[in-house]
Design an enzyme around this catalytic site. Structure first.
Site, PDB file in Angstrom:
ATOM      1  N   GLU A  55       0.823  -1.199   0.000  1.00  0.00           N
ATOM      2  CA  GLU A  55       0.000   0.000   0.000  1.00  0.00           C
ATOM      3  C   GLU A  55       0.866   1.263   0.000  1.00  0.00           C
ATOM      4  O   GLU A  55       0.589   2.226  -0.728  1.00  0.00           O
ATOM      5  CB  GLU A  55      -0.915   0.021   1.230  1.00  0.00           C
ATOM      6  CG  GLU A  55      -1.823  -1.187   1.341  1.00  0.00           C
ATOM      7  CD  GLU A  55      -1.229  -2.305   2.188  1.00  0.00           C
ATOM      8  OE1 GLU A  55      -1.983  -2.872   3.003  1.00  0.00           O
ATOM      9  OE2 GLU A  55      -0.024  -2.608   2.032  1.00  0.00           O
ATOM     10  N   SER A 171       8.760 -48.386 -10.343  1.00  0.00           N
ATOM     11  CA  SER A 171       7.712 -47.363 -10.351  1.00  0.00           C
ATOM     12  C   SER A 171       7.946 -46.282 -11.390  1.00  0.00           C
ATOM     13  O   SER A 171       7.142 -45.352 -11.491  1.00  0.00           O
ATOM     14  CB  SER A 171       7.594 -46.716  -8.963  1.00  0.00           C
ATOM     15  OG  SER A 171       8.811 -46.093  -8.599  1.00  0.00           O
TER      16      SER A 171
END
Length: 351
Positions: A55, A171
């Site tokens: 801001e 895998s």
């Protein structure tokens, strides 16, 4: 007053600006200032610890008095405390901002309360605009603030019948190239990546984030958990970051230690024993299940015991997204009945 189209567009821009900031001890925040007629008059974002908040960064680009009557659109509630910088809520009030639209409340005990301070000064405040997108951007920081540990993502790849490997233990690869590329992109978004010693011994993973053969700019810190020794020539020792080793079964101690090292997001890569342990301990804030259209059968399940003895004890998940990746499908989910880990009863005591 409802959020209007100009403010919604400004929040899109503020989220984009926020992502430019560095990940670290402070959250990534973006801000856009709109004139009373809805034109963008200034933008800002937080550039890192010790620099002006978003801001204030935006306000610094305006001449004195130019923010009078403006609307500030911010991704996080303006802060309400003095640290290395002053309170953003006060800076907005002093600048004459008339309205603030923000996405997420600040969970900090000291820094929160900015919205109430703004309202007390007569500023119109609207919250919750694009909260999900803002939450996703700073999930690690939010979890660290609320629970004192990293935000934990548990990932696994599985066959359609729930197996992580074939009967012989092989895998690579259950999933296809699109899914593997997605995994590497998500690795690069994390501060650290964890595997068990069993995975190191079985697969010798590098634990790097890559695009093909090239390393991506951000690399997660490799973390190895377990009591078995890691060979001196293991690939993890060649990682750009020095690996962290934890010879313990106490995962709460591990995540607490990582928190002290500034780790806000942890990507748990495997294997099944470690992934299951994180879920059983209530430490999984998000689940990524990559599902391949193959059948393997056998006993090598993607998850092992997660402490569920009956259907009433099932770990319920809410699916956030089903994402097709080539022939594979990614399920992205979080514990049910929770919008963030601090609100999930399965995370009780996680700090």
């Amino acid at each position: 007053m409802a959020v209007n189209a100009a403010e919604r567009h400004a929040m899109d821009r503020a989220l984009h600006l926020a992502a430019r900031g560095p990940r670290g001890a402070n959250p990534q925040v973006g801000a856009v200032l709109l004139s009373p007629d809805g034109r963008v008059i200034a933008e800002g974002w937080h550039h890192g610890a010790g620099t002006p908040h978003a801001e204030v960064d935006a306000l610094s680009k305006l001449a004195p008095g130019e923010a009078g009557g403006a609307t500030a659109v911010v991704t996080l509630e303006p802060c309400n405390h003095t640290g290395r910088t002053g309170p953003c809520a006060v800076a907005l009030i002093d600048a004459g901002v008339a309205r603030v639209v923000y996405a997420l409340d600040d969970p900090g005990v000291a820094s929160g309360g900015g919205a109430e301070r703004l309202r007390s000064a007569g500023v119109d405040v609207e919250s919750g605009e694009q909260a999900d997108a803002a939450h996703a951007l700073i999930a690690g920081w939010l979890t660290a603030q609320r629970l004192g540990r990293p935000h934990v993502t548990v990932k696994w790849a599985q066959s359609l019948d729930g197996r992580a490997a074939a009967a012989d233990g092989s895998s690579q690869w259950i999933t296809g190239p699109a899914a593997r590329a997605d995994v590497h992109r998500r690795r690069a978004e994390a501060d650290a990546i964890a595997v068990g010693t069993g995975t190191v011994l079985a697969d010798d993973p590098a634990l790097t984030a890559r695009d093909g053969d090239a390393l991506l700019p951000h690399q997660p810190i490799p973390v190895v958990i377990g009591s078995r020794p890691t060979p001196s020539d293991a690939a993890v020792h060649r990682h750009p970051h020095t690996p962290l080793f934890f010879d313990t079964r106490d995962l709460r101690a591990v995540v607490a230690d990582l928190h002290t090292r500034g780790v806000q997001s942890l990507f748990v890569e495997g294997g099944p024993t470690l992934a299951s342990a994180f879920i059983e301990a209530g430490l999984a804030d998000r689940v990524l299940a990559y599902i391949a259209p193959v059948l393997l059968g056998g006993s090598r399940l993607a998850l092992t015991d997660i402490g569920v003895g009956s259907i009433d004890e099932a770990r319920r998940l809410t699916v956030d997204e089903w994402l097709p990746l080539g022939d594979d499908l990614l399920a992205i989910a979080h514990p049910a009945h929770a919008t963030d880990p601090a609100e999930d009863p399965q995370n009780e005591g996680a700090a």
